[in-house]
Write a protein that holds these residues in place. Structure first.
Motif, PDB file in Angstrom:
ATOM      1  N   ASP A 241      -4.294   0.166   4.680  1.00 39.33           N
ATOM      2  CA  ASP A 241      -4.108   0.808   5.980  1.00 39.33           C
ATOM      3  C   ASP A 241      -3.870   2.305   5.852  1.00 39.33           C
ATOM      4  OD1 ASP A 241      -1.731   0.429   4.725  1.00 39.33           O
ATOM      5  OD2 ASP A 241      -0.754  -0.673   6.347  1.00 39.33           O
ATOM      6  N   GLY A 242      -4.112   2.901   4.695  1.00 39.34           N
ATOM      7  CA  GLY A 242      -4.078   4.349   4.547  1.00 39.34           C
ATOM      8  C   GLY A 242      -2.735   4.950   4.240  1.00 39.34           C
ATOM      9  N   PHE A 243      -1.725   4.174   3.913  1.00 38.63           N
ATOM     10  CA  PHE A 243      -0.411   4.712   3.564  1.00 38.63           C
ATOM     11  C   PHE A 243      -0.303   4.885   2.040  1.00 38.63           C
ATOM     12  CE2 PHE A 243       0.390   2.626   7.644  1.00 38.63           C
ATOM     13  CZ  PHE A 243       1.059   3.633   8.322  1.00 38.63           C
ATOM     14  N   THR A 244       0.511   5.871   1.645  1.00 40.10           N
ATOM     15  CA  THR A 244       0.741   6.127   0.220  1.00 40.10           C
ATOM     16  C   THR A 244       1.967   5.348  -0.248  1.00 40.10           C
ATOM     17  OG1 THR A 244      -0.199   8.352   0.407  1.00 40.10           O
ATOM     18  CG2 THR A 244       1.193   7.887  -1.519  1.00 40.10           C
ATOM     19  N   VAL A 245       1.770   4.556  -1.257  1.00 41.60           N
ATOM     20  CA  VAL A 245       2.838   3.738  -1.829  1.00 41.60           C
ATOM     21  C   VAL A 245       3.101   4.219  -3.258  1.00 41.60           C
ATOM     22  CG1 VAL A 245       3.541   1.424  -2.545  1.00 41.60           C
ATOM     23  CG2 VAL A 245       2.306   1.756  -0.394  1.00 41.60           C
ATOM     24  N   THR A 246       4.375   4.381  -3.580  1.00 47.67           N
ATOM     25  CA  THR A 246       4.788   4.800  -4.919  1.00 47.67           C
ATOM     26  C   THR A 246       5.506   3.638  -5.603  1.00 47.67           C
ATOM     27  OG1 THR A 246       5.039   7.087  -4.190  1.00 47.67           O
ATOM     28  CG2 THR A 246       6.131   6.463  -6.243  1.00 47.67           C
ATOM     29  N   VAL A 247       5.119   3.359  -6.844  1.00 46.60           N
ATOM     30  CA  VAL A 247       5.691   2.244  -7.603  1.00 46.60           C
ATOM     31  C   VAL A 247       6.428   2.800  -8.818  1.00 46.60           C
ATOM     32  CG1 VAL A 247       5.193   0.146  -8.913  1.00 46.60           C
ATOM     33  CG2 VAL A 247       3.872   0.676  -6.850  1.00 46.60           C
ATOM     34  N   GLU A 248       7.693   2.421  -8.956  1.00 49.81           N
ATOM     35  CA  GLU A 248       8.497   2.743 -10.145  1.00 49.81           C
ATOM     36  C   GLU A 248       8.773   1.459 -10.906  1.00 49.81           C
ATOM     37  OE1 GLU A 248      12.044   4.780  -9.127  1.00 49.81           O
ATOM     38  OE2 GLU A 248      11.021   6.559  -8.329  1.00 49.81           O
ATOM     39  N   ASN A 297       2.758  -5.366   2.852  1.00 48.52           N
ATOM     40  CA  ASN A 297       2.745  -6.477   1.888  1.00 48.52           C
ATOM     41  C   ASN A 297       3.505  -6.146   0.604  1.00 48.52           C
ATOM     42  OD1 ASN A 297       1.190  -7.790   3.724  1.00 48.52           O
ATOM     43  ND2 ASN A 297      -0.684  -7.841   2.490  1.00 48.52           N
ATOM     44  N   PHE A 298       3.676  -4.847   0.334  1.00 46.49           N
ATOM     45  CA  PHE A 298       4.395  -4.456  -0.884  1.00 46.49           C
ATOM     46  C   PHE A 298       5.913  -4.420  -0.672  1.00 46.49           C
ATOM     47  CE2 PHE A 298       0.135  -2.862  -1.563  1.00 46.49           C
ATOM     48  CZ  PHE A 298      -0.113  -3.224  -2.865  1.00 46.49           C
ATOM     49  N   ILE A 299       6.336  -4.727   0.588  1.00 44.99           N
ATOM     50  CA  ILE A 299       7.768  -4.772   0.869  1.00 44.99           C
ATOM     51  C   ILE A 299       8.259  -6.209   0.905  1.00 44.99           C
ATOM     52  CG2 ILE A 299       9.571  -4.093   2.490  1.00 44.99           C
ATOM     53  CD1 ILE A 299       7.725  -1.882   3.463  1.00 44.99           C
ATOM     54  N   VAL A 300       7.510  -7.049   1.592  1.00 47.41           N
ATOM     55  CA  VAL A 300       7.887  -8.451   1.702  1.00 47.41           C
ATOM     56  C   VAL A 300       6.711  -9.295   1.250  1.00 47.41           C
ATOM     57  CG1 VAL A 300       9.515  -8.043   3.578  1.00 47.41           C
ATOM     58  CG2 VAL A 300       7.121  -8.487   4.107  1.00 47.41           C
ATOM     59  N   GLY A 301       6.969 -10.565   1.089  1.00 47.35           N
ATOM     60  CA  GLY A 301       5.909 -11.482   0.732  1.00 47.35           C
ATOM     61  C   GLY A 301       5.709 -11.566  -0.773  1.00 47.35           C
ATOM     62  N   PHE A 307       1.218  -8.414  -7.648  1.00 45.53           N
ATOM     63  CA  PHE A 307       0.787  -7.109  -8.158  1.00 45.53           C
ATOM     64  C   PHE A 307       1.381  -6.866  -9.549  1.00 45.53           C
ATOM     65  CE2 PHE A 307       1.749  -2.610  -8.733  1.00 45.53           C
ATOM     66  CZ  PHE A 307       0.485  -2.057  -8.630  1.00 45.53           C
ATOM     67  N   GLN A 308       2.642  -7.202  -9.733  1.00 44.55           N
ATOM     68  CA  GLN A 308       3.296  -7.026 -11.034  1.00 44.55           C
ATOM     69  C   GLN A 308       2.661  -7.911 -12.099  1.00 44.55           C
ATOM     70  OE1 GLN A 308       7.681  -7.043 -11.177  1.00 44.55           O
ATOM     71  NE2 GLN A 308       7.536  -8.554 -12.817  1.00 44.55           N
ATOM     72  N   ILE A 326       1.240  -5.481 -25.234  1.00 46.01           N
ATOM     73  CA  ILE A 326       2.055  -5.347 -24.014  1.00 46.01           C
ATOM     74  C   ILE A 326       2.978  -6.550 -23.930  1.00 46.01           C
ATOM     75  CG2 ILE A 326       2.012  -5.135 -21.502  1.00 46.01           C
ATOM     76  CD1 ILE A 326       0.882  -2.722 -22.940  1.00 46.01           C
ATOM     77  N   LYS A 327       4.263  -6.321 -23.968  1.00 41.74           N
ATOM     78  CA  LYS A 327       5.249  -7.397 -23.970  1.00 41.74           C
ATOM     79  C   LYS A 327       5.732  -7.739 -22.567  1.00 41.74           C
ATOM     80  CE  LYS A 327       6.837  -6.066 -28.563  1.00 41.74           C
ATOM     81  NZ  LYS A 327       6.162  -7.201 -29.231  1.00 41.74           N
ATOM     82  N   ALA A 328       5.930  -6.745 -21.698  1.00 45.35           N
ATOM     83  CA  ALA A 328       6.427  -7.026 -20.341  1.00 45.35           C
ATOM     84  C   ALA A 328       6.131  -5.838 -19.449  1.00 45.35           C
ATOM     85  CB  ALA A 328       7.922  -7.329 -20.350  1.00 45.35           C
ATOM     86  N   VAL A 329       5.895  -6.133 -18.167  1.00 44.03           N
ATOM     87  CA  VAL A 329       5.703  -5.110 -17.140  1.00 44.03           C
ATOM     88  C   VAL A 329       6.588  -5.489 -15.967  1.00 44.03           C
ATOM     89  CG1 VAL A 329       4.086  -4.010 -15.552  1.00 44.03           C
ATOM     90  CG2 VAL A 329       3.340  -4.608 -17.869  1.00 44.03           C
ATOM     91  N   GLY A 330       7.394  -4.545 -15.501  1.00 44.27           N
ATOM     92  CA  GLY A 330       8.299  -4.810 -14.385  1.00 44.27           C
ATOM     93  C   GLY A 330       8.199  -3.742 -13.314  1.00 44.27           C
ATOM     94  N   VAL A 331       8.169  -4.183 -12.049  1.00 47.36           N
ATOM     95  CA  VAL A 331       8.178  -3.269 -10.901  1.00 47.36           C
ATOM     96  C   VAL A 331       9.615  -3.225 -10.388  1.00 47.36           C
ATOM     97  CG1 VAL A 331       7.335  -2.834  -8.575  1.00 47.36           C
ATOM     98  CG2 VAL A 331       5.784  -3.728 -10.323  1.00 47.36           C
ATOM     99  N   ARG A 332      10.240  -2.097 -10.575  1.00 44.38           N
ATOM    100  CA  ARG A 332      11.637  -1.945 -10.220  1.00 44.38           C
ATOM    101  C   ARG A 332      11.834  -1.509  -8.766  1.00 44.38           C
ATOM    102  NH1 ARG A 332      12.996   0.679 -14.494  1.00 44.38           N
ATOM    103  NH2 ARG A 332      12.442   2.719 -13.644  1.00 44.38           N
ATOM    104  N   LYS A 333      10.934  -0.690  -8.272  1.00 42.32           N
ATOM    105  CA  LYS A 333      11.118  -0.143  -6.924  1.00 42.32           C
ATOM    106  C   LYS A 333       9.752   0.213  -6.338  1.00 42.32           C
ATOM    107  CE  LYS A 333      13.661   3.549  -4.528  1.00 42.32           C
ATOM    108  NZ  LYS A 333      14.521   4.736  -4.724  1.00 42.32           N
ATOM    109  N   VAL A 334       9.556  -0.164  -5.069  1.00 44.26           N
ATOM    110  CA  VAL A 334       8.344   0.187  -4.335  1.00 44.26           C
ATOM    111  C   VAL A 334       8.747   1.069  -3.159  1.00 44.26           C
ATOM    112  CG1 VAL A 334       6.380  -0.659  -3.019  1.00 44.26           C
ATOM    113  CG2 VAL A 334       7.171  -1.923  -5.024  1.00 44.26           C
ATOM    114  N   ILE A 335       8.228   2.284  -3.131  1.00 46.32           N
ATOM    115  CA  ILE A 335       8.576   3.251  -2.085  1.00 46.32           C
ATOM    116  C   ILE A 335       7.394   3.345  -1.109  1.00 46.32           C
ATOM    117  CG2 ILE A 335       9.266   5.625  -1.604  1.00 46.32           C
ATOM    118  CD1 ILE A 335      10.245   5.794  -4.495  1.00 46.32           C
TER     119      ILE A 335
END
Length: 504
Positions: A241-248, A297-301, A307-308, A326-335
């Motif tokens: 939908d055209g929004f910018t999402v930042t993933v930490e 969808n990156f906030i709930v659900g 994605f992670q 690659i041993k592990a990948v974790g998404v700590r925060k979605v802005i």
């Protein structure tokens, strides 16, 4: 011509003098030889020393030669003398003392040969009988090396720490660009033995002694690394939908042991691996996958978790061929943008408020149920106490009854035993009385029979009584003074005298 006894010829005196001084001369000569040999010919290297011999006589060395390699050549000899005692002619030889070469622990020595033929153009390491750096290294220890024939430089040994591996680069050998090499061996990332370049030989943790003029080693960390996707390294992408999402988040990875040399030479150090391999692939995947979903969808659900997981699988598959695990990948925060986040926050607050009220209802029900359970517990406890008292009273009564019955039975048994004992005792008394009666009767009868026999022998009882009296009195009567008249004292015994005219 006669010689007088007081005068001898000069020749005789000379011979006598020689005979007297000859032992002195010989002793002095031997002493002089001993002094000369001991002080001028003796070579005695001490502990930790060597002696370098220099020949003064012999054939001259060829031009450019500094060490005498043949026995009859003049100059510094290659062989040295170890600790001990030696004797050399000082006219032919001279010598110099030097310390033994000591390579300390954790070090290695590289020898440079100072004599021999010059190296061909382009050659670095000296072969046999060639001047230059010797390929063989000296490990920690003591060596008797001629300092005029070899110059030794010490270097630190290669120490590979635990969890690391050493990637070795060969500094000598054939060039991979040499046209004389087969095509499959030219311009490759890894080289075989005998070629110059990164070798496939790896150094495991420990201490290694390699000639630094031949090999260079780089330590590569094989331990698990953690790269934080934060700050300038965050991942940003546009959603459907055209929004910018930042993933930490973070990425944990390691380097395969067998691929450490290839990866280091082809990519670079650890920072290069992150910047050239891992982060570009993570950003590319995020942009492609992120554009398939709306921002909400990156906030709930389940989109965030999917994605992670997909990002981890993508990085693992793409990095495996490069030697990166690659041993592990974790998404700590979605802005997400604030206009999306505020709506979601309000909804989340409402959901949380409802959840709070539901939790309060559950707590009230739980409290009522707890009170009910407490009352039931009190009731059950009192019932158990009453049953316990009743059971204890019944048990006490049964125990008291048992004790009384046991005591009464015991008294009855004692009385029965005493009764039976009394019966036995009475029977014994009767038997004893009967026996005593029979004994007394038999004894009386025997005594009566004896008395009767004796009475019969005397004719009458009176006679037997008199006899008995006389028998008791007679031994105690010494004399009787009396007369025969009836008025006399003896008249008192008249009744015991026998009757006249016979016995009665």
């Amino acid at each position: 011509m006669s010689e007088s006894s007081g005068h001898r010829p000069p020749k005789v005196l000379l011979n006598a003098a020689l005979a007297t001084s000859l032992p002195v001369l010989i002793g002095g000569g031997l002493f002089a030889v001993f002094v000369f040999v001991w002080f001028f010919c003796r070579i005695e290297p001490g502990a930790g020393e060597i002696a370098v011999l220099i020949r003064k006589t012999g054939d001259n060395l060829p031009p450019g030669q500094v060490i005498a390699l043949e026995e009859r050549q003049k100059g510094i000899q290659l062989a040295v003398l170890a600790e001990g005692r030696y004797f050399r002619n000082p006219y032919t030889w001279s010598w110099r003392m030097h310390k033994i070469l000591d390579v300390p622990a954790g070090k290695l020595g590289v020898m440079t040969r100072l004599y021999g033929a010059d190296l061909p153009p382009g050659k670095i390491m000296a072969g046999d009988d060639e001047k230059g750096i010797v390929e063989e290294i000296l490990r920690p220890g003591k060596y008797r090396i001629n300092p005029y024939a070899y110059k030794v430089h010490t270097f630190d040994a290669i120490n590979i720490r635990p969890g690391h591996v050493g990637v070795v680069t060969a500094l000598t050998g054939h060039d991979v660009l040499n046209n004389n090499l087969p095509a499959e061996k030219r311009n490759t990332f890894m080289v075989e033995e005998g070629l110059k370049g990164v070798s496939g030989m790896l150094l495991d943790p420990g201490t290694h002694y390699l000639n630094p003029y031949i090999y260079n080693s780089v330590e590569v960390d094989l331990r698990s690394q953690r790269f934080d996707m934060s700050g300038t390294d965050v991942i940003s992408f546009l959603t459907l939908d055209g929004f910018t999402v930042t993933v930490e988040g973070y990425i944990e990875f390691g380097i395969d042991h067998d691929e450490a040399a290839f990866l280091t030479h082809r990519v670079g150090d650890m920072d290069d691996i992150i910047k050239k391999l891992i982060l570009p692939r993570a950003r590319g995947f995020s942009r492609i996958e992120g554009s398939k979903h709306p921002a909400v969808n990156f906030i709930v659900g389940e989109t965030r978790q999917k994605f992670q997981n997909d990002l981890e699988a993508h990085l693992r598959s793409k990095s495996k061929g490069w030697g990166v695990d690659i041993k592990a990948v974790g998404v700590r925060k979605v802005i997400v943008p604030d206009e999306i986040a505020s709506i979601n926050r309000d909804r989340e607050l409402a959901v949380q408020e409802a959840a709070k009220y539901e939790q309060q209802i559950i707590q009230a029900k739980s409290k009522a149920e707890l009170t009910k359970q407490e009352m039931l517990a009190i009731q059950n406890r009192e019932k158990v106490e009453a049953d316990t008292k009743r059971i204890r009273a019944v048990i006490d009564a049964q125990q008291d009854q048992s004790v009384r019955l046991i005591a009464a039975q015991k008294e009855l048994d004692v009385a029965q035993v005493e009764y039976e004992a009394a019966l036995f005792q009475a029977e014994a008394i009767l038997l004893t009385a009967d026996g005593e009666k029979d004994a007394v009767t038999a004894r009386n009868e025997a005594e009566a029979s004896v008395l009767q026999t004796r009475v019969n022998a005397f004719g009458s009882g009176n006679a037997f009584a008199q006899y008995t009296l006389y028998e008791k009195l007679a031994p105690n009567i010494l004399s009787v003074l009396s007369s025969d008249s009836e008025e006399g004292l003896g008249f008192i015994f008249s009744t015991f005298a026998p009757a006249k005219g016979g016995a009665e």
